[in-house]
Write a protein that holds these residues in place. Structure first.
Motif, mmCIF file in Angstrom:
data_model
loop_
_atom_site.group_PDB
_atom_site.id
_atom_site.type_symbol
_atom_site.label_atom_id
_atom_site.label_comp_id
_atom_site.label_asym_id
_atom_site.label_seq_id
_atom_site.Cartn_x
_atom_site.Cartn_y
_atom_site.Cartn_z
ATOM 1 N N ILE A 22 0.842 -1.201 0.000
ATOM 2 C CA ILE A 22 0.000 0.000 0.000
ATOM 3 C C ILE A 22 0.872 1.245 0.000
ATOM 4 C CG2 ILE A 22 -1.622 1.347 1.399
ATOM 5 C CD1 ILE A 22 -2.919 -1.339 2.192
ATOM 6 N N PHE A 23 1.922 1.234 0.815
ATOM 7 C CA PHE A 23 2.858 2.367 0.833
ATOM 8 C C PHE A 23 3.492 2.576 -0.542
ATOM 9 C CE2 PHE A 23 7.227 3.942 1.453
ATOM 10 C CZ PHE A 23 6.928 5.197 1.957
ATOM 11 N N GLY A 24 3.896 1.479 -1.189
ATOM 12 C CA GLY A 24 4.494 1.580 -2.521
ATOM 13 C C GLY A 24 3.521 2.102 -3.555
ATOM 14 N N VAL A 25 2.271 1.683 -3.479
ATOM 15 C CA VAL A 25 1.262 2.171 -4.423
ATOM 16 C C VAL A 25 1.032 3.666 -4.222
ATOM 17 C CG1 VAL A 25 -1.202 2.071 -4.979
ATOM 18 C CG2 VAL A 25 0.112 -0.030 -4.811
ATOM 19 N N VAL A 26 1.004 4.106 -2.968
ATOM 20 C CA VAL A 26 0.822 5.538 -2.698
ATOM 21 C C VAL A 26 1.999 6.327 -3.239
ATOM 22 C CG1 VAL A 26 0.710 7.247 -0.840
ATOM 23 C CG2 VAL A 26 -0.688 5.193 -0.717
ATOM 24 N N VAL A 27 3.198 5.828 -3.045
ATOM 25 C CA VAL A 27 4.388 6.541 -3.519
ATOM 26 C C VAL A 27 4.411 6.602 -5.047
ATOM 27 C CG1 VAL A 27 6.908 6.391 -3.684
ATOM 28 C CG2 VAL A 27 5.783 6.087 -1.486
ATOM 29 N N SER A 29 1.851 6.332 -7.093
ATOM 30 C CA SER A 29 0.579 6.717 -7.712
ATOM 31 C C SER A 29 0.703 7.954 -8.599
ATOM 32 C CB SER A 29 -0.485 6.953 -6.644
ATOM 33 O OG SER A 29 -0.131 8.044 -5.821
ATOM 34 N N SER A 30 1.747 8.724 -8.406
ATOM 35 C CA SER A 30 1.943 9.891 -9.277
ATOM 36 C C SER A 30 2.465 9.472 -10.648
ATOM 37 C CB SER A 30 2.913 10.876 -8.624
ATOM 38 O OG SER A 30 4.183 10.273 -8.478
ATOM 39 N N GLN A 31 2.926 8.209 -10.775
ATOM 40 C CA GLN A 31 3.442 7.697 -12.048
ATOM 41 C C GLN A 31 2.789 6.356 -12.371
ATOM 42 O OE1 GLN A 31 7.532 7.341 -11.096
ATOM 43 N NE2 GLN A 31 7.929 9.522 -11.100
ATOM 44 N N PRO A 32 1.476 6.330 -12.636
ATOM 45 C CA PRO A 32 0.779 5.049 -12.825
ATOM 46 C C PRO A 32 1.157 4.318 -14.112
ATOM 47 C CG PRO A 32 -0.709 6.880 -13.219
ATOM 48 C CD PRO A 32 0.574 7.463 -12.714
ATOM 49 N N TRP A 33 1.916 4.927 -14.991
ATOM 50 C CA TRP A 33 2.306 4.253 -16.231
ATOM 51 C C TRP A 33 3.545 3.384 -16.046
ATOM 52 C CZ3 TRP A 33 2.835 9.404 -15.147
ATOM 53 C CH2 TRP A 33 4.144 9.865 -15.022
ATOM 54 N N ARG A 34 4.200 3.492 -14.914
ATOM 55 C CA ARG A 34 5.422 2.714 -14.671
ATOM 56 C C ARG A 34 5.089 1.250 -14.416
ATOM 57 N NH1 ARG A 34 9.787 5.544 -10.997
ATOM 58 N NH2 ARG A 34 10.650 3.492 -11.427
ATOM 59 N N PHE A 35 6.027 0.388 -14.788
ATOM 60 C CA PHE A 35 5.857 -1.049 -14.589
ATOM 61 C C PHE A 35 5.734 -1.397 -13.108
ATOM 62 C CE2 PHE A 35 7.965 -5.063 -13.542
ATOM 63 C CZ PHE A 35 7.088 -5.945 -14.159
ATOM 64 N N GLU A 36 6.501 -0.714 -12.269
ATOM 65 C CA GLU A 36 6.492 -1.015 -10.839
ATOM 66 C C GLU A 36 5.116 -0.792 -10.226
ATOM 67 O OE1 GLU A 36 8.740 0.898 -12.303
ATOM 68 O OE2 GLU A 36 10.671 -0.072 -11.965
ATOM 69 N N SER A 38 2.161 -1.080 -11.775
ATOM 70 C CA SER A 38 1.304 -2.197 -12.193
ATOM 71 C C SER A 38 1.661 -3.473 -11.447
ATOM 72 C CB SER A 38 1.442 -2.430 -13.695
ATOM 73 O OG SER A 38 1.133 -1.268 -14.404
ATOM 74 N N TYR A 39 2.940 -3.699 -11.249
ATOM 75 C CA TYR A 39 3.403 -4.888 -10.525
ATOM 76 C C TYR A 39 2.908 -4.864 -9.074
ATOM 77 C CZ TYR A 39 6.689 -8.403 -8.830
ATOM 78 O OH TYR A 39 7.244 -9.512 -8.269
ATOM 79 N N LEU A 40 2.961 -3.693 -8.447
ATOM 80 C CA LEU A 40 2.482 -3.581 -7.072
ATOM 81 C C LEU A 40 0.974 -3.803 -6.979
ATOM 82 C CD1 LEU A 40 4.503 -0.653 -5.473
ATOM 83 C CD2 LEU A 40 4.369 -3.012 -4.711
ATOM 84 N N ILE A 41 0.231 -3.367 -7.979
ATOM 85 C CA ILE A 41 -1.211 -3.598 -7.977
ATOM 86 C C ILE A 41 -1.494 -5.097 -8.046
ATOM 87 C CG2 ILE A 41 -3.342 -3.246 -9.285
ATOM 88 C CD1 ILE A 41 -2.493 -0.777 -7.761
ATOM 89 N N VAL A 42 -0.771 -5.814 -8.893
ATOM 90 C CA VAL A 42 -0.950 -7.267 -8.996
ATOM 91 C C VAL A 42 -0.582 -7.943 -7.679
ATOM 92 C CG1 VAL A 42 -0.105 -9.346 -10.150
ATOM 93 C CG2 VAL A 42 -0.657 -7.317 -11.493
#
Length: 68
Positions: A22-27, A29-36, A38-42
């Motif tokens: 969750i912390f990583g997704v928040v950090v 979230s300003s760059q949702p096009w990055r692979f990281e 999408s990987y964190l969402i999965v």
């Protein structure tokens, strides 16, 4: 080590992992096009699913009187 304590230990690890994800997704979230991102969402979905499965197994054990 009983399966009950093993499930609780695994649940603890998964909850800490969920908090970090969750912390990583928040950090990121300003760059949702990055692979990281999408990987964190999965990983977040997989971790939530695992937590739900373990909690339902523990609940089932306690309702059947097998816990303890």
């Amino acid at each position: 080590m009983s399966s009950h304590s093993l499930e609780r230990a695994f649940l603890t690890i998964l909850v800490w992992g969920l908090l970090l994800e969750i912390f990583g997704v928040v950090v990121l979230s300003s760059q949702p096009w990055r692979f990281e991102f999408s990987y964190l969402i999965v990983l977040l979905i997989i971790t939530l699913t695992a937590i739900i499965v373990i909690i339902t197994r523990l609940r089932k054990k306690y309702t059947l009187g097998l816990g303890g």
